[in-house]
Design a protein around this motif. Structure first.
Motif, mmCIF file in Angstrom:
data_model
loop_
_atom_site.group_PDB
_atom_site.id
_atom_site.type_symbol
_atom_site.label_atom_id
_atom_site.label_comp_id
_atom_site.label_asym_id
_atom_site.label_seq_id
_atom_site.Cartn_x
_atom_site.Cartn_y
_atom_site.Cartn_z
ATOM 1 N N ASP A 66 3.415 2.800 1.787
ATOM 2 C CA ASP A 66 2.097 3.403 2.001
ATOM 3 C C ASP A 66 1.815 4.466 0.942
ATOM 4 O O ASP A 66 1.274 5.532 1.224
ATOM 5 C CB ASP A 66 2.005 4.007 3.408
ATOM 6 C CG ASP A 66 0.564 4.358 3.795
ATOM 7 O OD1 ASP A 66 -0.342 3.568 3.433
ATOM 8 O OD2 ASP A 66 0.349 5.410 4.420
ATOM 9 N N LYS A 125 -2.899 0.919 -2.197
ATOM 10 C CA LYS A 125 -4.360 0.978 -2.163
ATOM 11 C C LYS A 125 -4.981 0.472 -3.459
ATOM 12 O O LYS A 125 -6.052 -0.144 -3.441
ATOM 13 C CB LYS A 125 -4.804 2.427 -1.917
ATOM 14 C CG LYS A 125 -6.301 2.634 -1.904
ATOM 15 C CD LYS A 125 -6.645 4.090 -1.625
ATOM 16 C CE LYS A 125 -8.142 4.307 -1.588
ATOM 17 N NZ LYS A 125 -8.491 5.728 -1.316
ATOM 18 N N THR A 169 -2.238 -4.563 11.943
ATOM 19 C CA THR A 169 -3.686 -4.500 12.115
ATOM 20 C C THR A 169 -4.031 -3.773 13.417
ATOM 21 O O THR A 169 -3.235 -3.701 14.346
ATOM 22 C CB THR A 169 -4.318 -5.906 12.152
ATOM 23 O OG1 THR A 169 -3.754 -6.649 13.238
ATOM 24 C CG2 THR A 169 -4.074 -6.653 10.849
ATOM 25 N N ASP A 170 -5.230 -3.224 13.449
ATOM 26 C CA ASP A 170 -5.759 -2.567 14.647
ATOM 27 C C ASP A 170 -7.173 -3.094 14.845
ATOM 28 O O ASP A 170 -8.095 -2.735 14.110
ATOM 29 C CB ASP A 170 -5.770 -1.052 14.465
ATOM 30 C CG ASP A 170 -6.295 -0.314 15.694
ATOM 31 O OD1 ASP A 170 -6.811 -0.979 16.613
ATOM 32 O OD2 ASP A 170 -6.198 0.924 15.731
ATOM 33 N N ARG A 212 -10.539 -1.105 15.076
ATOM 34 C CA ARG A 212 -11.072 -0.453 13.888
ATOM 35 C C ARG A 212 -11.566 -1.519 12.907
ATOM 36 O O ARG A 212 -11.231 -2.688 13.028
ATOM 37 C CB ARG A 212 -10.008 0.414 13.217
ATOM 38 C CG ARG A 212 -9.367 1.424 14.159
ATOM 39 C CD ARG A 212 -8.298 2.270 13.472
ATOM 40 N NE ARG A 212 -8.912 3.199 12.546
ATOM 41 C CZ ARG A 212 -8.655 3.239 11.241
ATOM 42 N NH1 ARG A 212 -7.818 2.371 10.696
ATOM 43 N NH2 ARG A 212 -9.233 4.130 10.468
ATOM 44 N N ASP A 222 -3.898 0.103 11.485
ATOM 45 C CA ASP A 222 -3.551 1.300 12.243
ATOM 46 C C ASP A 222 -3.823 2.538 11.390
ATOM 47 O O ASP A 222 -3.494 2.583 10.202
ATOM 48 C CB ASP A 222 -2.075 1.254 12.653
ATOM 49 C CG ASP A 222 -1.740 2.305 13.686
ATOM 50 O OD1 ASP A 222 -1.581 3.485 13.290
ATOM 51 O OD2 ASP A 222 -1.647 1.975 14.881
ATOM 52 N N ASN A 223 -4.422 3.561 12.008
ATOM 53 C CA ASN A 223 -4.888 4.707 11.223
ATOM 54 C C ASN A 223 -3.778 5.613 10.719
ATOM 55 O O ASN A 223 -4.047 6.602 10.031
ATOM 56 C CB ASN A 223 -5.921 5.522 12.012
ATOM 57 C CG ASN A 223 -5.363 6.098 13.295
ATOM 58 O OD1 ASN A 223 -4.167 6.046 13.534
ATOM 59 N ND2 ASN A 223 -6.230 6.632 14.135
ATOM 60 N N ILE A 224 -2.521 5.295 11.020
ATOM 61 C CA ILE A 224 -1.429 6.070 10.433
ATOM 62 C C ILE A 224 -1.266 5.745 8.955
ATOM 63 O O ILE A 224 -0.738 6.538 8.181
ATOM 64 C CB ILE A 224 -0.104 5.820 11.187
ATOM 65 C CG1 ILE A 224 0.887 6.954 10.901
ATOM 66 C CG2 ILE A 224 0.488 4.447 10.845
ATOM 67 C CD1 ILE A 224 2.103 6.959 11.788
ATOM 68 N N GLN A 278 -2.370 5.607 5.273
ATOM 69 C CA GLN A 278 -3.279 6.447 4.500
ATOM 70 C C GLN A 278 -3.751 5.788 3.213
ATOM 71 O O GLN A 278 -4.672 6.287 2.562
ATOM 72 C CB GLN A 278 -2.596 7.778 4.167
ATOM 73 C CG GLN A 278 -2.227 8.592 5.395
ATOM 74 C CD GLN A 278 -1.515 9.885 5.052
ATOM 75 O OE1 GLN A 278 -1.448 10.282 3.884
ATOM 76 N NE2 GLN A 278 -0.974 10.539 6.060
ATOM 77 N N THR A 325 -5.020 2.211 1.915
ATOM 78 C CA THR A 325 -5.460 0.831 2.115
ATOM 79 C C THR A 325 -6.676 0.582 1.250
ATOM 80 O O THR A 325 -7.514 1.474 1.082
ATOM 81 C CB THR A 325 -5.800 0.574 3.598
ATOM 82 O OG1 THR A 325 -4.671 0.916 4.396
ATOM 83 C CG2 THR A 325 -6.148 -0.889 3.832
ATOM 84 N N SER A 370 -10.287 -0.533 -0.310
ATOM 85 C CA SER A 370 -11.619 -0.263 0.208
ATOM 86 C C SER A 370 -12.597 -1.318 -0.274
ATOM 87 O O SER A 370 -12.264 -2.179 -1.082
ATOM 88 C CB SER A 370 -12.092 1.124 -0.247
ATOM 89 O OG SER A 370 -12.082 1.202 -1.658
ATOM 90 N N TYR A 397 -9.887 -5.462 0.968
ATOM 91 C CA TYR A 397 -9.110 -5.412 2.195
ATOM 92 C C TYR A 397 -8.132 -6.578 2.319
ATOM 93 O O TYR A 397 -7.342 -6.618 3.248
ATOM 94 C CB TYR A 397 -10.043 -5.429 3.418
ATOM 95 C CG TYR A 397 -10.932 -4.213 3.526
ATOM 96 C CD1 TYR A 397 -10.403 -2.933 3.449
ATOM 97 C CD2 TYR A 397 -12.296 -4.365 3.723
ATOM 98 C CE1 TYR A 397 -11.220 -1.828 3.547
ATOM 99 C CE2 TYR A 397 -13.117 -3.255 3.832
ATOM 100 C CZ TYR A 397 -12.588 -1.994 3.749
ATOM 101 O OH TYR A 397 -13.384 -0.900 3.844
#
Length: 202
Positions: free
Chosen positions: A134, A139, A175-176, A179, A185-187, A189, A191, A193, A197
Motif C-alpha cells: 500500500d 496508486k 473490496t468493500d 464504497r 476497504d478504506n484502510i 491509502q 489506490t 483514481s 481502478y
C-alpha cells in the motif's frame, strides 16, 4: 458447505424468495443454510475453465443464467443485488424481481480484519494472513500483465521480498461493496483514481 442437489441447477426465484428458500432449506441433515454473499459465490468460480466455470466437484450448476447472492447493490436505484454468472465467471447486478438460480451455503461468513503499518506501507488481513502493498506505487504504477507479475516478484517492501501478484479471489477479498470509486476497504491509502481502478490478478 454448498448445496449441490438438482434444485441448484433448475430452481429459479426472485431475490427475496431466494433468501427465504435458503433459510428454509433442509439438506444433508442441516437446516442452517443461507444465500451466499457475492464474494462467497465468486470463490467457487474456476477462472481457468470456460462455459461452466466452477470446480469439477460441483455436479449441479448451470451456465445459462445468473445466480443470486445476498449482497446488496448500493449505488443505483435501478438494481438491487449482486449476482454471479457461471458461464463466464463474472459478477453483475440485477433487479429484485428477476427470477434467477440459487445455490445455498452454510458455515461462517467470509470475514476480514485489516491493520495498516504506516512505517512499511503494508496492510495485513489478520484473518487470512495476507499482506498487501500500500505504498505510492500501488496508486501510480501501471504495467502490462507480464510486467505486473515480474514487478511483484521483484518487489522489496517492508524488508520482505516474497511478494507476488494476487489471484482473483484474493484481490476480491479487499473490496468493500459499501464504497465506490474506489470500492476498496478504506484502510488502503493508495489506490488508483479516475479510470485507474482496474488492477491485475495472476
Amino acid at each position: 458447505q454448498w448445496q449441490d442437489d438438482a434444485d441448484s441447477s433448475t430452481l429459479k426465484k426472485n431475490w427475496s424468495d431466494s433468501k427465504n428458500y435458503c433459510q428454509n432449506l433442509s439438506l444433508g441433515g442441516y437446516t442452517d443454510w443461507r444465500l451466499p454473499s457475492r464474494d462467497e459465490l465468486l470463490s467457487i468460480v474456476n477462472k481457468e475453465v470456460y462455459d461452466t466455470t466452477t470446480y469439477s466437484e460441483f455436479q449441479n450448476i448451470t451456465a445459462d443464467d445468473y445466480y443470486w447472492s445476498s449482497t446488496s447493490y448500493e449505488y443505483s436505484d435501478s438494481y438491487d443485488g449482486w449476482t454471479v454468472h457461471f458461464k463466464y465467471g463474472h459478477d453483475s447486478v440485477n433487479v429484485e424481481s428477476d427470477n434467477l438460480y440459487i445455490k445455498c451455503v452454510r458455515g461462517d461468513e467470509f470475514k476480514k480484519e485489516f491493520t495498516r503499518d504506516n512505517s512499511t506501507d503494508i496492510v495485513t488481513d489478520k484473518i487470512s494472513g495476507l499482506e498487501w502493498q500500500d505504498n505510492s506505487d500501488a496508486k501510480d504504477v501501471e504495467k502490462t500483465w507480464e510486467e505486473a507479475i515480474n514487478y511483484c516478484e521483484n518487489l522489496n517492501l517492508g524488508g520482505e521480498s516474497d511478494w507476488r501478484l494476487p489471484n482473483i479471489n484474493e484481490l476480491i477479498s479487499i473490496t468493500d461493496l459499501s464504497r465506490a470509486r474506489p470500492a476498496i476497504d478504506n484502510i488502503f491509502q493508495n489506490t488508483g483514481s479516475d479510470n485507474s481502478y482496474r488492477y491485475w490478478t495472476s
